[in-house]
Design a protein around this motif. Sequence first.
Motif, PDB file in Angstrom:
ATOM      1  N   ALA A 201       0.970  -1.310   0.065  1.00  0.00           N
ATOM      2  CA  ALA A 201      -0.091  -0.067  -0.042  1.00  0.00           C
ATOM      3  C   ALA A 201       0.779   1.285   0.064  1.00  0.00           C
ATOM      4  CB  ALA A 201      -1.046   0.025   1.261  1.00  0.00           C
ATOM      5  N   VAL A 202       1.983   1.182   0.826  1.00  0.00           N
ATOM      6  CA  VAL A 202       2.845   2.442   0.812  1.00  0.00           C
ATOM      7  C   VAL A 202       3.337   2.638  -0.539  1.00  0.00           C
ATOM      8  CG1 VAL A 202       4.952   3.296   1.680  1.00  0.00           C
ATOM      9  CG2 VAL A 202       3.407   1.950   3.242  1.00  0.00           C
ATOM     10  N   ALA A 203       4.030   1.645  -1.181  1.00  0.00           N
ATOM     11  CA  ALA A 203       4.384   1.684  -2.516  1.00  0.00           C
ATOM     12  C   ALA A 203       3.464   2.347  -3.513  1.00  0.00           C
ATOM     13  CB  ALA A 203       4.926   0.404  -3.172  1.00  0.00           C
ATOM     14  N   TRP A 204       2.286   1.850  -3.311  1.00  0.00           N
ATOM     15  CA  TRP A 204       1.175   2.190  -4.438  1.00  0.00           C
ATOM     16  C   TRP A 204       0.764   3.797  -4.295  1.00  0.00           C
ATOM     17  CZ3 TRP A 204      -0.814   0.374  -8.689  1.00  0.00           C
ATOM     18  CH2 TRP A 204      -0.645  -1.204  -8.806  1.00  0.00           C
ATOM     19  N   ASN A 205       0.791   3.900  -2.913  1.00  0.00           N
ATOM     20  CA  ASN A 205       0.423   5.491  -2.622  1.00  0.00           C
ATOM     21  C   ASN A 205       1.552   6.431  -3.074  1.00  0.00           C
ATOM     22  OD1 ASN A 205      -1.113   7.315  -1.359  1.00  0.00           O
ATOM     23  ND2 ASN A 205      -0.042   7.328   0.485  1.00  0.00           N
ATOM     24  N   SER A 206       2.993   5.923  -3.085  1.00  0.00           N
ATOM     25  CA  SER A 206       4.109   6.623  -3.345  1.00  0.00           C
ATOM     26  C   SER A 206       3.890   6.973  -4.720  1.00  0.00           C
ATOM     27  CB  SER A 206       5.346   6.168  -2.884  1.00  0.00           C
ATOM     28  OG  SER A 206       5.430   5.915  -1.668  1.00  0.00           O
ATOM     29  N   HIS A 224      -3.912   5.511  -6.089  1.00  0.00           N
ATOM     30  CA  HIS A 224      -4.159   5.694  -4.746  1.00  0.00           C
ATOM     31  C   HIS A 224      -5.592   4.886  -4.317  1.00  0.00           C
ATOM     32  CE1 HIS A 224      -1.564   8.681  -4.126  1.00  0.00           C
ATOM     33  NE2 HIS A 224      -1.966   9.828  -5.142  1.00  0.00           N
ATOM     34  N   GLU A 225      -6.484   4.396  -5.397  1.00  0.00           N
ATOM     35  CA  GLU A 225      -7.549   3.675  -4.607  1.00  0.00           C
ATOM     36  C   GLU A 225      -7.118   2.236  -4.408  1.00  0.00           C
ATOM     37  OE1 GLU A 225     -10.407   4.387  -4.255  1.00  0.00           O
ATOM     38  OE2 GLU A 225     -10.954   6.394  -5.393  1.00  0.00           O
ATOM     39  N   LYS A 226      -5.975   1.902  -5.053  1.00  0.00           N
ATOM     40  CA  LYS A 226      -5.426   0.467  -4.741  1.00  0.00           C
ATOM     41  C   LYS A 226      -4.779   0.686  -3.387  1.00  0.00           C
ATOM     42  CE  LYS A 226      -4.621  -1.043  -9.555  1.00  0.00           C
ATOM     43  NZ  LYS A 226      -5.526  -2.047  -9.608  1.00  0.00           N
ATOM     44  N   ALA A 227      -3.946   1.955  -3.080  1.00  0.00           N
ATOM     45  CA  ALA A 227      -3.338   1.860  -1.990  1.00  0.00           C
ATOM     46  C   ALA A 227      -4.298   1.928  -0.668  1.00  0.00           C
ATOM     47  CB  ALA A 227      -2.621   3.104  -1.813  1.00  0.00           C
ATOM     48  N   LEU A 228      -5.568   2.629  -0.971  1.00  0.00           N
ATOM     49  CA  LEU A 228      -6.400   2.779   0.080  1.00  0.00           C
ATOM     50  C   LEU A 228      -7.266   1.453   0.359  1.00  0.00           C
ATOM     51  CD1 LEU A 228      -8.344   4.793   1.469  1.00  0.00           C
ATOM     52  CD2 LEU A 228      -9.725   4.922  -0.406  1.00  0.00           C
ATOM     53  N   GLU A 229      -7.575   0.839  -0.451  1.00  0.00           N
ATOM     54  CA  GLU A 229      -8.002  -0.682  -0.369  1.00  0.00           C
ATOM     55  C   GLU A 229      -7.192  -1.544   0.600  1.00  0.00           C
ATOM     56  OE1 GLU A 229      -8.665  -4.758  -2.886  1.00  0.00           O
ATOM     57  OE2 GLU A 229      -8.437  -3.054  -4.069  1.00  0.00           O
ATOM     58  N   PHE A 234      -6.017  -3.380   6.633  1.00  0.00           N
ATOM     59  CA  PHE A 234      -5.006  -3.602   7.817  1.00  0.00           C
ATOM     60  C   PHE A 234      -5.710  -2.292   8.930  1.00  0.00           C
ATOM     61  CE2 PHE A 234      -2.643  -5.604   4.769  1.00  0.00           C
ATOM     62  CZ  PHE A 234      -1.957  -6.952   5.236  1.00  0.00           C
ATOM     63  N   GLU A 235      -6.567  -1.627   8.615  1.00  0.00           N
ATOM     64  CA  GLU A 235      -7.014  -0.633   9.569  1.00  0.00           C
ATOM     65  C   GLU A 235      -5.949   0.063   9.853  1.00  0.00           C
ATOM     66  OE1 GLU A 235      -9.062  -2.581  12.889  1.00  0.00           O
ATOM     67  OE2 GLU A 235     -10.478  -3.227  11.737  1.00  0.00           O
ATOM     68  N   ASP A 236      -5.069   0.451   8.749  1.00  0.00           N
ATOM     69  CA  ASP A 236      -3.901   1.591   8.985  1.00  0.00           C
ATOM     70  C   ASP A 236      -4.706   2.921   8.710  1.00  0.00           C
ATOM     71  OD1 ASP A 236      -1.780   3.366   8.709  1.00  0.00           O
ATOM     72  OD2 ASP A 236      -0.561   1.722   7.748  1.00  0.00           O
ATOM     73  N   GLY A 239      -2.025   5.738   7.282  1.00  0.00           N
ATOM     74  CA  GLY A 239      -1.948   5.492   5.789  1.00  0.00           C
ATOM     75  C   GLY A 239      -3.430   5.783   5.079  1.00  0.00           C
ATOM     76  N   THR A 240      -4.466   5.381   5.517  1.00  0.00           N
ATOM     77  CA  THR A 240      -5.718   5.876   5.056  1.00  0.00           C
ATOM     78  C   THR A 240      -5.958   7.342   5.014  1.00  0.00           C
ATOM     79  OG1 THR A 240      -6.689   3.847   5.781  1.00  0.00           O
ATOM     80  CG2 THR A 240      -8.187   5.511   5.247  1.00  0.00           C
ATOM     81  N   GLY A 241      -5.643   7.903   5.890  1.00  0.00           N
ATOM     82  CA  GLY A 241      -5.730   9.369   6.184  1.00  0.00           C
ATOM     83  C   GLY A 241      -4.913  10.003   4.778  1.00  0.00           C
ATOM     84  N   GLN A 242      -3.583   9.589   4.681  1.00  0.00           N
ATOM     85  CA  GLN A 242      -2.644  10.196   3.784  1.00  0.00           C
ATOM     86  C   GLN A 242      -3.355   9.899   2.384  1.00  0.00           C
ATOM     87  OE1 GLN A 242       1.166   7.947   4.814  1.00  0.00           O
ATOM     88  NE2 GLN A 242       2.120   9.850   5.355  1.00  0.00           N
ATOM     89  N   THR A 243      -3.623   8.725   2.053  1.00  0.00           N
ATOM     90  CA  THR A 243      -4.132   8.266   0.592  1.00  0.00           C
ATOM     91  C   THR A 243      -5.452   9.203   0.312  1.00  0.00           C
ATOM     92  OG1 THR A 243      -3.146   6.137   1.138  1.00  0.00           O
ATOM     93  CG2 THR A 243      -4.605   6.471  -0.679  1.00  0.00           C
ATOM     94  N   LEU A 244      -6.468   9.192   1.413  1.00  0.00           N
ATOM     95  CA  LEU A 244      -7.377  10.032   1.158  1.00  0.00           C
ATOM     96  C   LEU A 244      -7.236  11.436   0.754  1.00  0.00           C
ATOM     97  CD1 LEU A 244      -9.839   8.190   3.664  1.00  0.00           C
ATOM     98  CD2 LEU A 244     -10.240   8.464   1.314  1.00  0.00           C
ATOM     99  N   SER A 245      -6.162  12.098   1.474  1.00  0.00           N
ATOM    100  CA  SER A 245      -5.835  13.484   1.232  1.00  0.00           C
ATOM    101  C   SER A 245      -5.366  13.538  -0.286  1.00  0.00           C
ATOM    102  CB  SER A 245      -4.838  14.191   2.239  1.00  0.00           C
ATOM    103  OG  SER A 245      -5.482  14.246   3.391  1.00  0.00           O
ATOM    104  N   ASN A 246      -4.469  12.744  -0.690  1.00  0.00           N
ATOM    105  CA  ASN A 246      -3.767  12.490  -2.010  1.00  0.00           C
ATOM    106  C   ASN A 246      -4.935  12.273  -3.072  1.00  0.00           C
ATOM    107  OD1 ASN A 246      -1.190  12.722  -1.223  1.00  0.00           O
ATOM    108  ND2 ASN A 246      -1.022  10.449  -0.972  1.00  0.00           N
TER     109      ASN A 246
END
Length: 292
Positions: A201-206, A224-229, A234-236, A239-246
């Motif tokens: 997920a980290v790599a997808w978001n980056s 980013h949608e793939k990262a969010l999923e 993992f209830e992270d 990371g969810t907040g970062q991806t939604l902002s992106n």
Amino acid sequence: MPAPERFTDRTGALAWFDRERAGLVAAVQWAREERFADTAVWLSVCLAEYLDWRRFFDDKVTVCGVAREAAHRAGNRVGEAIAWNDLGIALQETGRAEEAVDAHMRARDLYQAVGDRLGEAIAWKNLGITLRQAGRVEEAIDAHTRARDLHQTTGYGLGEAMALDNLGLALGEVGRAGEAIYAHTRARNLLQAAGDRRREAVAWNSLGATLRAMGRVEEAIETHEKALERYREFEDWYGTGQTLSNLAFAHQDTARPAEARTHYLQSANAYTRANAPNEAAKARTRAEAITP
């Protein structure tokens, strides 16, 4: 009180840590007594991941500082290196960037002194993250490159993947977008092969952030949608907040203000669940600034 030999799931483990946190943090401070030092240093190592997950960075600074002193007194150079490394992460998260750089350099030097190449690679990677956040991007590129090369030497694929992902972020900041995309894609592929979906997920978001910076916004949204999923799996919540902002940034780029506002508000809620109030406040402010 009875303690389980094993936890049945992540939720149960985190609930136990949440109940016992104050006592565990206090127990590490027994490291000041020589007879408890070794056990307390090891306990600090065991606590580090949990304290990161819950974002209790002040506790982590306390725990790692005590462990570092105890390991140094005992001549335990590996334990001291681990404590410096964990302390550097906590210092970085509390905005003490220069102290964090110093901590990671000390960890790196100790790992080099004992010939621990895997530990040295991890220290280079964390040093690179801190240098980039301090605005020293060219130095960060060098640090992440060293981390990648060392991980390749040791054969630790997960470490190589995370070094590559962080290298990609630094390369993107200096305009080397093609190299950055290659680094993120290589990192994602290594993590997929290893079955590590949370780091994937980290790599997808980056990768999404770099694609957006290049103007490839629709691809960035899909990424980013793939990262969010995976973060939600993992209830992270951080990371969810970062991806939604992106995702909100990307929707603003494509003149979709309603979608952007929705994603900012969802990001604020995720950050709140992650115990990240400053990030939550920023996301709400961005949402309020959007005119429907």
